[in-house]
Write an enzyme that holds these catalytic residues in place. Structure first.
Site, PDB file in Angstrom:
ATOM      1  N   ASP A   8      26.694  52.869  29.181  1.00  0.00           N
ATOM      2  CA  ASP A   8      26.318  54.195  29.666  1.00  0.00           C
ATOM      3  C   ASP A   8      25.664  54.038  31.030  1.00  0.00           C
ATOM      4  O   ASP A   8      25.286  52.936  31.445  1.00  0.00           O
ATOM      5  CB  ASP A   8      25.365  54.878  28.682  1.00  0.00           C
ATOM      6  CG  ASP A   8      25.315  56.399  28.882  1.00  0.00           C
ATOM      7  OD1 ASP A   8      26.126  56.914  29.676  1.00  0.00           O
ATOM      8  OD2 ASP A   8      24.476  57.054  28.238  1.00  0.00           O
ATOM      9  N   GLU A  49      27.927  54.881  35.388  1.00  0.00           N
ATOM     10  CA  GLU A  49      28.689  54.678  34.157  1.00  0.00           C
ATOM     11  C   GLU A  49      29.684  53.534  34.319  1.00  0.00           C
ATOM     12  O   GLU A  49      29.810  52.666  33.439  1.00  0.00           O
ATOM     13  CB  GLU A  49      29.417  55.969  33.785  1.00  0.00           C
ATOM     14  CG  GLU A  49      28.487  57.054  33.279  1.00  0.00           C
ATOM     15  CD  GLU A  49      29.116  58.429  33.273  1.00  0.00           C
ATOM     16  OE1 GLU A  49      28.535  59.326  32.640  1.00  0.00           O
ATOM     17  OE2 GLU A  49      30.184  58.622  33.910  1.00  0.00           O
ATOM     18  N   ASP A  73      30.215  57.495  26.022  1.00  0.00           N
ATOM     19  CA  ASP A  73      30.245  58.952  25.882  1.00  0.00           C
ATOM     20  C   ASP A  73      30.677  59.633  27.176  1.00  0.00           C
ATOM     21  O   ASP A  73      30.594  60.855  27.304  1.00  0.00           O
ATOM     22  CB  ASP A  73      28.879  59.481  25.427  1.00  0.00           C
ATOM     23  CG  ASP A  73      27.746  59.063  26.342  1.00  0.00           C
ATOM     24  OD1 ASP A  73      27.730  59.511  27.496  1.00  0.00           O
ATOM     25  OD2 ASP A  73      26.876  58.296  25.899  1.00  0.00           O
ATOM     26  N   ASP A 123      22.476  54.395  26.035  1.00  0.00           N
ATOM     27  CA  ASP A 123      21.883  55.550  26.706  1.00  0.00           C
ATOM     28  C   ASP A 123      20.398  55.314  26.985  1.00  0.00           C
ATOM     29  O   ASP A 123      19.892  55.616  28.073  1.00  0.00           O
ATOM     30  CB  ASP A 123      22.064  56.795  25.833  1.00  0.00           C
ATOM     31  CG  ASP A 123      21.415  58.028  26.438  1.00  0.00           C
ATOM     32  OD1 ASP A 123      21.876  58.468  27.507  1.00  0.00           O
ATOM     33  OD2 ASP A 123      20.447  58.541  25.844  1.00  0.00           O
ATOM     34  N   HIS A 196      61.380  39.962  47.568  1.00  0.00           N
ATOM     35  CA  HIS A 196      61.708  39.630  48.954  1.00  0.00           C
ATOM     36  C   HIS A 196      63.073  38.959  49.057  1.00  0.00           C
ATOM     37  O   HIS A 196      63.619  38.435  48.081  1.00  0.00           O
ATOM     38  CB  HIS A 196      60.639  38.697  49.532  1.00  0.00           C
ATOM     39  CG  HIS A 196      60.529  37.399  48.777  1.00  0.00           C
ATOM     40  ND1 HIS A 196      61.400  36.346  48.939  1.00  0.00           N
ATOM     41  CD2 HIS A 196      59.642  37.008  47.824  1.00  0.00           C
ATOM     42  CE1 HIS A 196      61.059  35.352  48.140  1.00  0.00           C
ATOM     43  NE2 HIS A 196      59.996  35.723  47.449  1.00  0.00           N
ATOM     44  N   GLU A 275      52.117  36.123  45.667  1.00  0.00           N
ATOM     45  CA  GLU A 275      52.729  35.349  44.591  1.00  0.00           C
ATOM     46  C   GLU A 275      51.698  34.432  43.927  1.00  0.00           C
ATOM     47  O   GLU A 275      50.643  34.129  44.486  1.00  0.00           O
ATOM     48  CB  GLU A 275      53.887  34.513  45.159  1.00  0.00           C
ATOM     49  CG  GLU A 275      54.599  33.597  44.170  1.00  0.00           C
ATOM     50  CD  GLU A 275      55.222  34.321  42.969  1.00  0.00           C
ATOM     51  OE1 GLU A 275      54.437  34.859  42.155  1.00  0.00           O
ATOM     52  OE2 GLU A 275      56.454  34.316  42.838  1.00  0.00           O
TER      53      GLU A 275
END
Length: 395
Positions: A8, A49, A73, A123, A196, A275
């Protein structure tokens, strides 16, 4: 090891004094393995977050986790990381790319939205970090209290309910759509994946990774042919102008330049499309590698986590390619993007698009200057339309 990451973040003012919290639990028992919180100065809720998510994923990787369930959440973060919502805020894209790179380190990651009352430990840590950012306390002082408070309020040992959930029915977000009919022709970001043109190493069937070799005369002809093919494909579309994106290596940049000149587009360079680094195998044939490194070669063929000596594993390549593809498909929804790159990145993109196993990487052949076409819709739908089209190279 299977773990649950709870994360959170938030800000007092959005933007304002911000912080994040993250808890990593053992999935089967709910035992807390790691709990973290940190102030990040002035930032937005969403940045905080994502910062909590990144910290939780990094901790899970450091613990050696193989399977991860992320619980947050934040509907925005869950939906964006699941690929169902576009990342419209440019400030969040680097964070989402960083999180996606971490996701690629695990065998499986599931993102689950939970209500705030089921995310109380993270939280509480995030709120303590916000308080610390505002000069009102120290996040370290509340970590233990946050976990105990979370468990006590729910009347059970830490995450016992989540452990049962992990073993049985899971509250998951909706999966990307499964289509039984032909997909729509509009709204998707269409990626034309172009290998390529040929080089001297290509023609000798030698490992060609980070070595910056130029196109051969045959490769130059192939670049012109694939440019004409792409121009013909684009002539059928009335959409916005296409974008050409390329690996930084010379063989790709030259191929991209020829294509861009033909369709009147600019060229963007993406380092993540380089690559695979084949290490000491660079420039050698398969037979030469087999003769000197038989055990290392077998291990490499058996696992995407194994790298050639001094080189890079396919898992590492995927970790840098996925964020590029996620960003391109989000930024260019409804447009065509010509992606000029190499065998390994294209195979990894096709593997993910087809939801195939790693076995595809050693069974799929891609010709120089071949074209593969994949559509990506904002709702998470994916359609592979063409693989290794080489009709323009015949005759």
């Amino acid at each position: 090891m299977r773990v649950i990451v709870e994360a959170d973040g938030g800000a007092r003012g959005n933007p304002g004094p911000a912080g994040w919290g993250a808890v990593v639990r053992e999935a089967a028992t709910g035992e807390v393995l790691v709990e973290l919180g940190e102030s990040i100065g002035v930032a937005t809720n969403n940045v905080a977050e994502y910062s909590g998510l990144i910290a939780g994923l990094r901790s899970a990787a450091e613990l050696g986790a193989v399977e991860v369930e992320v619980r947050m959440d934040s509907k925005l973060v869950i939906e964006q990381m699941s690929g169902r919502w576009q990342i419209k805020n440019p400030g969040l894209r680097p964070l989402a790319a960083q999180a996606a790179a971490l996701v690629a380190r695990f065998e499986s990651v599931r993102f689950t939205w939970v209500p705030r009352e089921r995310n109380q430990a993270a939280d509480a840590l995030a709120n303590a970090a916000m308080d610390a950012a505002a000069g009102a306390g120290d996040v370290r002082d509340v970590r233990k209290d946050a976990l105990l408070t979370s468990s006590a309020q729910e009347g059970r040992p830490p995450d016992a309910g989540e452990a049962a959930t992990a073993a049985g029915a899971k509250e998951e977000t909706k999966a990307p759509p499964v289509r039984w009919m032909p997909p729509p022709e509009t709204g998707a970001a269409r990626l034309l994946l172009v290998r390529h043109g040929s080089t001297a190493l290509t023609e000798q069937r030698r490992y060609s990774g980070r070595g910056d070799v130029p196109l051969s005369p045959e490769g130059e002809a192939q670049a012109k042919a694939v440019a004409e093919r792409i121009a013909a494909l684009l002539a059928r579309s009335d959409g916005p102008s296409p974008v050409v994106v390329t690996s930084p290596l010379a063989r790709c940049r030259r191929t991209a330049e020829v294509i861009a000149d033909r369709i009147d587009a600019s060229v963007l360079v993406e380092d993540g499309l380089t690559e695979c680094d084949f290490g000491v195998w660079e420039g050698l044939t398969f037979a030469e590698v087999r003769q000197v490194w038989p055990e290392e070669l077998d291990a490499w063929l058996a696992s995407t986590q194994v790298a050639p000596p001094g080189g890079e594993s396919f898992a590492q390549v995927a970790a840098r390619v996925r964020p590029v593809i996620a960003r391109l498909t989000a930024e260019y929804a409804g447009r065509v993007v010509v992606v000029v790159t190499h065998v390994t990145p294209i195979k990894l993109v096709l593997r993910d698009a087809l939801q195939a196993t790693d076995g595809l990487l050693h069974r799929l052949y891609l010709d120089a200057a071949g074209i593969s076409v994949v559509d990506y819709w904002p709702d998470g739908g994916v359609a592979v339309r063409t693989v290794n089209d080489t009709a323009h190279l015949s005759g």
